[in-house]
Motif scaffolding. Structure first.
Motif, PDB file in Angstrom:
ATOM      1  N   LEU A 190      -2.217   1.181  -0.291  1.00  0.00           N
ATOM      2  CA  LEU A 190      -2.669   0.649   0.853  1.00  0.00           C
ATOM      3  C   LEU A 190      -2.903  -0.731   0.867  1.00  0.00           C
ATOM      4  O   LEU A 190      -2.554  -1.559   1.556  1.00  0.00           O
ATOM      5  N   ALA A 193       0.636  -2.087   0.631  1.00  0.00           N
ATOM      6  CA  ALA A 193       1.235  -1.985   1.864  1.00  0.00           C
ATOM      7  C   ALA A 193       0.685  -3.223   2.818  1.00  0.00           C
ATOM      8  O   ALA A 193       1.674  -3.814   3.362  1.00  0.00           O
ATOM      9  N   GLY A 194      -0.517  -3.560   2.663  1.00  0.00           N
ATOM     10  CA  GLY A 194      -0.897  -4.721   3.669  1.00  0.00           C
ATOM     11  C   GLY A 194      -0.555  -5.966   2.991  1.00  0.00           C
ATOM     12  O   GLY A 194      -0.095  -6.699   4.103  1.00  0.00           O
ATOM     13  N   ARG A 195      -0.537  -6.283   1.800  1.00  0.00           N
ATOM     14  CA  ARG A 195       0.119  -7.242   1.426  1.00  0.00           C
ATOM     15  C   ARG A 195       1.534  -7.454   1.752  1.00  0.00           C
ATOM     16  O   ARG A 195       2.104  -8.757   1.731  1.00  0.00           O
ATOM     17  N   ALA A 199      -0.221  -9.839   4.626  1.00  0.00           N
ATOM     18  CA  ALA A 199      -1.376  -9.879   5.005  1.00  0.00           C
ATOM     19  C   ALA A 199      -1.929 -10.632   3.639  1.00  0.00           C
ATOM     20  O   ALA A 199      -1.857 -10.355   2.478  1.00  0.00           O
ATOM     21  N   ARG A 201      -4.955 -11.729   0.713  1.00  0.00           N
ATOM     22  CA  ARG A 201      -5.886 -10.542   0.079  1.00  0.00           C
ATOM     23  C   ARG A 201      -7.138 -10.497   0.993  1.00  0.00           C
ATOM     24  O   ARG A 201      -7.580  -9.481   1.108  1.00  0.00           O
ATOM     25  N   GLN A 203      -7.456 -11.041   4.349  1.00  0.00           N
ATOM     26  CA  GLN A 203      -6.998 -10.216   5.527  1.00  0.00           C
ATOM     27  C   GLN A 203      -7.088  -8.640   5.096  1.00  0.00           C
ATOM     28  O   GLN A 203      -7.466  -7.773   5.543  1.00  0.00           O
ATOM     29  N   ARG A 207      -9.509  -6.096   6.790  1.00  0.00           N
ATOM     30  CA  ARG A 207      -9.009  -5.095   7.756  1.00  0.00           C
ATOM     31  C   ARG A 207      -8.629  -3.618   7.191  1.00  0.00           C
ATOM     32  O   ARG A 207      -8.701  -2.742   7.857  1.00  0.00           O
ATOM     33  N   VAL A 208      -8.715  -3.443   5.748  1.00  0.00           N
ATOM     34  CA  VAL A 208      -8.491  -2.037   5.230  1.00  0.00           C
ATOM     35  C   VAL A 208      -9.599  -2.112   4.473  1.00  0.00           C
ATOM     36  O   VAL A 208      -9.958  -0.768   4.459  1.00  0.00           O
ATOM     37  N   PRO A 211     -13.296  -1.655   6.041  1.00  0.00           N
ATOM     38  CA  PRO A 211     -13.422  -0.426   6.877  1.00  0.00           C
ATOM     39  C   PRO A 211     -13.564   0.981   6.254  1.00  0.00           C
ATOM     40  O   PRO A 211     -14.103   1.936   6.628  1.00  0.00           O
ATOM     41  N   LEU A 212     -12.421   0.951   5.358  1.00  0.00           N
ATOM     42  CA  LEU A 212     -12.389   2.403   4.748  1.00  0.00           C
ATOM     43  C   LEU A 212     -13.487   2.489   3.553  1.00  0.00           C
ATOM     44  O   LEU A 212     -13.846   3.703   3.430  1.00  0.00           O
TER      45      LEU A 212
ATOM     46  N   PHE B  81       6.561   3.193   1.321  1.00  0.00           N
ATOM     47  CA  PHE B  81       5.899   3.537  -0.062  1.00  0.00           C
ATOM     48  C   PHE B  81       6.188   5.117  -0.124  1.00  0.00           C
ATOM     49  O   PHE B  81       6.265   5.607   0.788  1.00  0.00           O
ATOM     50  N   ALA B  85       1.466   5.387   2.632  1.00  0.00           N
ATOM     51  CA  ALA B  85       0.405   4.227   2.481  1.00  0.00           C
ATOM     52  C   ALA B  85       0.146   3.679   4.001  1.00  0.00           C
ATOM     53  O   ALA B  85      -0.241   2.752   4.362  1.00  0.00           O
ATOM     54  N   PHE B  87      -2.437   3.126   7.054  1.00  0.00           N
ATOM     55  CA  PHE B  87      -4.065   3.169   6.888  1.00  0.00           C
ATOM     56  C   PHE B  87      -4.627   3.940   7.686  1.00  0.00           C
ATOM     57  O   PHE B  87      -4.481   4.233   8.881  1.00  0.00           O
ATOM     58  N   PHE B  98       0.294  -3.959  12.456  1.00  0.00           N
ATOM     59  CA  PHE B  98      -0.745  -4.859  11.379  1.00  0.00           C
ATOM     60  C   PHE B  98       0.248  -6.039  10.975  1.00  0.00           C
ATOM     61  O   PHE B  98      -0.426  -6.988  10.872  1.00  0.00           O
ATOM     62  N   VAL B 102      -1.562  -9.780  11.685  1.00  0.00           N
ATOM     63  CA  VAL B 102      -2.086 -10.390  10.451  1.00  0.00           C
ATOM     64  C   VAL B 102      -1.334 -12.126  10.566  1.00  0.00           C
ATOM     65  O   VAL B 102      -1.884 -13.019  10.308  1.00  0.00           O
TER      66      VAL B 102
END
Lengths: 289, 355
Positions: A190, A193-195, A199, A201, A203, A207-208, A211-212, B81, B85, B87, B98, B102
């Motif tokens: 996850l 995936a964000g990066r 995004a 680090r 962010q 955001r991920v 919250p989780l 992935f 993956a 969210f 997303f 961002v």
């Protein structure tokens, strides 16, 4: 189908009874009975054990409202609970993050042990150790003066910060543990995936990850806030004259003044206030979680 | 869009060489499969291109720009992935949004782009759902929409279909290929499934122990494998080992096997021949002559596996078990234990140098 389901769950309950019974018997004997006795005491004028005549009264509860001191102390205790909880988040969450996401294998176990260690030491020993560190001419004072070129006077003993330091030290493991558990359950992919979506680090954290891990933060906060509001040992030993809080007043009623009815009434008011706070906060917290 | 050049990339983890001097040119707009067994380095290579990990040496460039030290969030890539993956704390639409959000895009732009991406993967109506309310195939599509909505320069897929069941996987293969064609994005696809690699990609790179074994279009690798490993990893092959006779080999028992006209190897060297099971004719008639299928071996059927449209015969010959696949034409079913003759053409034989 529904009838079948009901039968199944009833037979499930019957087979579960031998497993549940010990816990519930113990809770009944060890908590419910003494607590009921305390509820009973809180409506009495005198303790029946002392042989004096007694009557039912609401006076113990009225005392809370007639004297502004109790309310003031309760607010001070609530503030103390809030401040300690916040410090535990500030200190505990990053540690939990590193434990869950950065360290692996042996080094994780070693650091984990250091986090748990306060749990294994006696509470009083812990507090008196802090007293040795914080007092003037104590370990902190001596160490800082040995390093720094100029003379400073560190005497944190018997102050509000000392109470905070002691309480945070006692309770920060709760925050580390609850946050560690939720952070560890967050799949590393996850974060990746964000990066991969551009995004930074920070962010991803905002955001991920936060919250989780909210369930862990909320659980940790509840585990810390409630006992800290009623705490009396750290405030008394580390706080000295500044360490008068709602918890110490309750303790006084039981230990020093022997006014158990008033102590019991003050305890139940605290319980009610804490429950109301948790009830009001829970919808907000549940949405966040 | 942009091509990706990987030049002499090496990466070690401790003593383990995960990538050993790998160079591949991923052409702009192509669909490229990286194929290999687990531990072959294919995922490590994908992670170097993505930027999750940096190579010890070598260069990686995307669209001509050198990126081997650029962190992943600055590379403008899209990645899908293996476990999707997604969210879990966000709706489908927020997941897809997303990358745009961002980046600070305007709300209206985000909404319309997200809708377009969801429409492209045929999930236009499910934007309000949560990931856990979706089936595996739908999650896969969301992951794809999320990866392409930011208009990345290259799309990276890490075994994206591995968690789907067979029927769904075939649907998604077609779907993925359609979407890739539609937006024309350079795509690098990691898989250990040879069939997936064959059916989907324009080019395949086969990796083994951190090295690139062979690289080229699927037909070329299948028809002209350059090593025993490539021959047996991509598809099935019967391997005969012996001594080179120049354009064929001589087995230890003296039997000669001829390879196609183009094959040339120094005589006397160790060599092997690879023959695909479906290229071999199997018959009971020993005497019949067949000029086109000059290679001939005698053997005995040890096992037959019937698979509906074809049958696989296992034939024992000189201590070796050979595989022959025969289309189900309704005639000539052979029994186990029967003596048979195998014939095949020199053109169906690939001569491989071994060392």
């Amino acid at each position: 189908m529904a009838a079948q389901g009901a039968t199944a769950s009833r037979s499930g309950l019957r087979s579960a009874l031998p497993l549940l019974a010990p816990a519930y018997l113990w809770l009944t004997v060890a908590i419910f009975l003494p607590l009921s006795a305390m509820v009973f005491f809180s409506f009495m004028t005198e303790l029946p054990l002392s042989g004096k005549p007694w009557a039912f009264t609401l006076g113990n509860y009225a005392a809370f409202f007639s004297q502004s001191l109790y309310l003031t102390l309760l607010l001070a205790s609530l503030r103390l609970g809030l401040v300690v909880t916040l410090w535990c988040i500030v200190i505990g969450y990053p540690a939990a993050y590193v434990l869950a996401k950065v360290l692996k294998g042996r080094s994780r176990e070693a650091i984990f042990l250091l986090v748990i260690l306060p749990f294994w030491s006696n509470g009083l020993v812990r507090i008196f150790s802090w007293a040795m560190v914080l007092r003037e001419g104590g370990i902190l004072d001596t160490a800082l003066n040995a390093v720094l070129p100029f003379k400073i006077n560190i005497d944190l003993m018997y102050s509000y910060p000392a109470v905070i330091i002691g309480l945070v030290h006692s309770y920060v493991p709760y925050m580390v543990l609850t946050c560690y558990l939720t952070l560890q359950a967050i799949d590393d992919s996850l974060i990746e995936a964000g990066r991969s979506l551009g995004a930074s680090r920070l962010q991803v954290l905002k955001r991920v990850i936060i919250p989780l891990s909210m369930p862990g933060l909320v659980a940790g906060a509840a585990l810390i806030f409630v006992p800290v509001v009623g705490s009396f040992m750290e405030p008394r030993i580390l706080g000295g004259r500044t360490g008068t809080f709602y918890g110490t007043v309750i303790e006084d009623q039981f230990v020093a003044v022997f006014n158990w009815p008033l102590g019991a009434a003050l305890s139940f008011i605290l319980l009610a206030v804490v429950l109301i706070i948790l009830a009001v906060a829970s919808p907000v917290l549940r949405r966040a979680a | 869009m942009a091509g990706v050049q990987v030049s002499n990339v090496s990466r070690s983890f401790g003593a383990h060489k995960a990538l050993d001097d790998v160079s591949i040119d991923f052409a702009d707009g192509g669909f490229y499969a990286l194929l290999g067994p687990s531990g072959s380095g294919k995922t490590t290579l994908l992670r170097q291109v993505a930027g999750f990990d940096f190579p010890d040496s070598g260069r990686i460039s995307i669209g001509g720009e050198s990126v081997e030290r650029v962190p992943v969030e600055k590379r403008r890539i899209g990645m899908v992935f293996q476990n999707y993956a997604l969210f879990p704390n966000m709706s489908v639409a927020d997941n897809v949004a997303f990358g745009l959000s961002v980046r600070g895009e305007a709300k209206a732009v985000i909404a319309s782009e997200v809708q377009r991406a969801l429409d492209l993967v045929q999930l236009g109506k499910l934007g309000g759902r949560r990931p856990h309310q979706l089936s595996g195939g739908q999650r896969q599509r969301v992951a794809l929409a999320r990866a392409i909505v930011t208009k990345p320069r290259v799309l990276l897929l890490d075994e994206p279909l591995g968690a789907l069941d067979k029927a769904l996987r075939v649907d998604m293969q077609i779907e993925l290929k359609r979407i890739q064609r539609e937006i024309g994005i350079t795509t690098i696809f990691v898989t250990h499934d040879q069939e997936e690699a064959l059916t989907m990609s324009d080019r395949i790179g086969i990796l083994r122990d951190g090295r690139l074994v062979q690289e080229g279009p699927p037909e070329e690798i299948y028809d002209q494998p350059k090593s025993e490993f490539a021959a047996t990893f991509l598809g099935d092959a019967n391997i005969f080992r012996g001594e080179s006779t120049g354009n064929g080999i001589k087995l230890p028992d003296g039997t000669a096997i001829a390879a196609g006209a183009g094959a040339k190897l120094a005589a006397g060297a160790k060599a092997s021949c690879a023959v695909r099971p479906e290229r071999i004719r199997i018959a009971t008639d020993v005497e019949a002559q067949d000029a086109a299928n000059a290679n001939m071996l005698k053997g005995q059927v040890s096992k037959r596996i019937f698979a509906g449209n074809n049958s696989t015969y296992f034939v024992e010959r000189g201590g070796q078990t050979l595989k022959v696949i025969v289309q189900n034409t309704g005639i000539d079913r052979l029994a186990e234990g029967q003596d048979v003759v195998l014939r095949w053409a020199p053109e169906s034989t690939v001569l491989i140098a071994t060392s």
